[in-house]
Design a protein around this motif. Structure first.
Motif, PDB file in Angstrom:
ATOM      1  N   ARG A  14     -30.173 -81.840 -28.468  1.00 42.09           N
ATOM      2  CA  ARG A  14     -30.500 -83.019 -27.670  1.00 42.09           C
ATOM      3  C   ARG A  14     -29.755 -82.996 -26.331  1.00 42.09           C
ATOM      4  O   ARG A  14     -30.308 -83.361 -25.286  1.00 42.09           O
ATOM      5  CB  ARG A  14     -30.141 -84.288 -28.441  1.00 42.09           C
ATOM      6  CG  ARG A  14     -30.945 -84.520 -29.705  1.00 42.09           C
ATOM      7  CD  ARG A  14     -32.418 -84.579 -29.428  1.00 42.09           C
ATOM      8  NE  ARG A  14     -33.191 -84.922 -30.615  1.00 42.09           N
ATOM      9  CZ  ARG A  14     -34.360 -84.406 -30.906  1.00 42.09           C
ATOM     10  NH1 ARG A  14     -34.897 -83.484 -30.093  1.00 42.09           N
ATOM     11  NH2 ARG A  14     -35.022 -84.766 -31.996  1.00 42.09           N
ATOM     12  N   GLN A  15     -28.491 -82.569 -26.357  1.00 44.12           N
ATOM     13  CA  GLN A  15     -27.713 -82.496 -25.123  1.00 44.12           C
ATOM     14  C   GLN A  15     -28.341 -81.503 -24.143  1.00 44.12           C
ATOM     15  O   GLN A  15     -28.531 -81.808 -22.956  1.00 44.12           O
ATOM     16  CB  GLN A  15     -26.274 -82.076 -25.427  1.00 44.12           C
ATOM     17  CG  GLN A  15     -25.412 -81.867 -24.171  1.00 44.12           C
ATOM     18  CD  GLN A  15     -24.062 -81.270 -24.508  1.00 44.12           C
ATOM     19  OE1 GLN A  15     -23.466 -81.592 -25.532  1.00 44.12           O
ATOM     20  NE2 GLN A  15     -23.560 -80.387 -23.643  1.00 44.12           N
ATOM     21  N   ASP A  22     -31.394 -80.256 -24.135  1.00 44.69           N
ATOM     22  CA  ASP A  22     -32.744 -80.659 -23.742  1.00 44.69           C
ATOM     23  C   ASP A  22     -32.687 -81.733 -22.653  1.00 44.69           C
ATOM     24  O   ASP A  22     -33.453 -81.691 -21.684  1.00 44.69           O
ATOM     25  CB  ASP A  22     -33.505 -81.169 -24.972  1.00 44.69           C
ATOM     26  CG  ASP A  22     -34.977 -81.366 -24.690  1.00 44.69           C
ATOM     27  OD1 ASP A  22     -35.563 -80.539 -23.973  1.00 44.69           O
ATOM     28  OD2 ASP A  22     -35.546 -82.345 -25.192  1.00 44.69           O
ATOM     29  N   ASP A  35     -35.730 -84.550 -36.181  1.00 43.81           N
ATOM     30  CA  ASP A  35     -34.564 -85.382 -36.480  1.00 43.81           C
ATOM     31  C   ASP A  35     -34.197 -85.369 -37.965  1.00 43.81           C
ATOM     32  O   ASP A  35     -33.057 -85.678 -38.325  1.00 43.81           O
ATOM     33  CB  ASP A  35     -34.807 -86.828 -36.036  1.00 43.81           C
ATOM     34  CG  ASP A  35     -34.756 -86.980 -34.526  1.00 43.81           C
ATOM     35  OD1 ASP A  35     -34.296 -86.027 -33.862  1.00 43.81           O
ATOM     36  OD2 ASP A  35     -35.168 -88.031 -34.012  1.00 43.81           O
TER      37      ASP A  35
END
Length: 474
Positions: free
Chosen positions: A243-244, A246, A357
């Motif tokens: 997530r970071q 992306d 997720d």
């Protein structure tokens, strides 16, 4: 109902195709009658190898009139027995390997028209020679063919940025079960003529049509790439890192794979000339790749994000490849996992997907479910965390007779895995297809609505069940 081919049909096909395109010699056919994994073995009345779409159409018309079944095959590198005929010896094996022309590569348009028998690696090389890139790759690129990749909606390691084969197919040419040719190669941005036959045929595993060519999307060749091997504590931390990266890097993030230390350790023990990228071992690793036009920009972005992750104790260590050769070495570790696992002993392979997720919790929870039900069993998960697809392999207990354990418990263990996947809204096949290996479990576990739709489409397009019978659906 399919019928055994008559002498008249065999003679007509031999006359149509000639000695290069027709053989019923047992020794010549033998290598193509067993799937790549050696799990399924079949027989064939003859192997037909057409050299053109017109020849495929003529073959299908003759077989349709006679009620003879056809099993299409590309590079025979599939994982679920989808291109292996049954044992009856009444089906025809239709090899597409002679249809291996790259009809066109458009440097300005960004599209290529490629026949079904073109090997993926050869297409990569041809595109790169024009300053372009086909952004789908996988471990079997040296044998997998374009027709097989379209027919199974293949994935690979670049899905995070570019999508599966379906996203890269702009048009399809295919022969339908009555012998008619669907001419759908034009890369139309807008087309509202009802059902999208292109998407229907992509992923149909040869049960609805025989892919003869595809129009494929290309992207500019990446001027630079940066690859990192990263040590982490858990898949949960890997998801946070994903997530970071992306959020900070976006479209230049092209690959994000996870590997447990147990898999890396097996590769280092069984695959020659491999070495660990990091000095210390970590419970999990992430293999990250960026691709873009400016290497300095990629360097700056990757180093900054990894430094921030280290400061936040999200990761334990990281190594950035200093050259293309070192990048290939990192990827070799990932691509050699299946080879190393075979050397370790028998296992059950599951190619599954769940929402991204939910993947970390699936990995942990499913391993616990398996161990609670089958004491001593081991679960290994590795692969494409970025697109919610991992290869989830179940190994028998260490002190057991592996083959005997799989024979006794393998089916029940797979059902446990797949039931959990369905509970999470996932898919029992993320990128390898259903073939004959997963056909029965699909019928058992998937939703009645989906199954009814699959049967309806099959019955509508191939009511005689002549195309790849026994695959995908019964």
């Amino acid at each position: 109902m399919t019928r055994a081919p008559s002498p008249e049909l065999l003679s007509a096909l031999e006359a149509l195709l000639g000695p290069k395109g027709f053989t019923d010699d047992a020794d010549t056919m033998a290598p193509w009658l067993t799937d790549w994994r050696g799990k399924y073995h079949g027989a064939a009345a003859a192997m037909l190898s057409p050299a053109s779409t017109d020849e495929v159409s003529a073959i299908v018309r003759l077989c349709a009139e006679a009620g003879a079944a056809i099993v299409p095959q590309g590079g025979n590198s599939g994982m679920v027995g989808g291109a292996t005929p049954d044992v009856s010896g009444t089906q025809f094996l239709l090899s597409m390997r002679r249809m291996n022309k790259i009809r066109s590569i458009g440097r300005d348009s960004g599209f290529a028209v490629v026949e079904a028998g073109v090997i993926l690696e050869h297409f990569h090389e041809a595109a790169l020679a024009q300053g372009l890139r086909f952004p789908l790759t996988l471990g079997g690129k040296g044998s997998a063919t374009i027709g097989g990749l379209v027919s199974t909606n293949a994935g690979g390691t670049q899905v995070l940025r570019h999508g599966t084969m379906r996203a890269l197919v702009a048009g399809i040419e295919a022969v339908l079960p009555d012998g008619s040719v669907f001419h759908g190669l034009a890369p139309l941005k807008k087309d509202n003529r009802g059902y999208d036959l292109r998407h229907l045929l992509c992923g149909a595993e040869g049960t609805l049509g025989i892919i003869t060519a595809a129009c494929l999307r290309l992207v500019p060749a990446a001027a630079a790439r940066r690859t990192a091997w990263i040590g982490l504590k858990s898949p949960d931390d890997a998801l946070l890192l994903l997530r970071q990266l992306d959020g900070a890097i976006g479209r230049e993030l092209e690959g994000f794979e996870i590997v447990p230390h147990t898999c890396l350790d097996a590769v280092l023990r069984h695959v020659p000339q491999t070495r660990a990228p990091l000095g210390d071992h970590h419970p999990w690793y992430a293999l990250v790749e960026l691709a873009g036009d400016n290497g300095d920009t990629l360097d700056t972005a990757l180093q900054a994000e990894l430094a921030a992750a280290l400061d936040a104790q999200l990761i334990g260590d990281a190594a950035i490849a200093k050259s293309d050769r070192e990048s290939e070495d990192f990827w070799r570790l990932r691509d050699s996992i299946s080879e190393a696992e075979r050397a370790e002993g028998p296992a059950i392979q599951h190619d599954i997907s769940v929402p991204v997720d939910l993947m970390p919790s699936f990995i942990a929870d499913n391993a616990k479910r398996l161990a609670d039900t089958f004491p001593g069993v081991r679960a290994l998960s590795f692969g494409h965390l970025g697109d919610g697809n991992v290869h989830h392999h179940v190994q028998p207990p260490i002190d057991s007779d592996g083959a005997a354990w799989l024979a006794a418990h393998g089916q029940a263990a797979s059902r446990l895995v797949y039931t959990h996947v369905i509970e999470l809204g996932g898919s029992i096949s993320a990128e390898h297809g259903i073939g004959q290996m997963k056909r029965d479990i699909l019928a058992e576990l998937d939703s009645p609505a989906r199954l009814a739709a699959l049967y309806g489409v099959k019955n509508g397009l191939d009511p005689k069940r002549l195309f790849n019978p026994g695959k995908l659906i019964a």
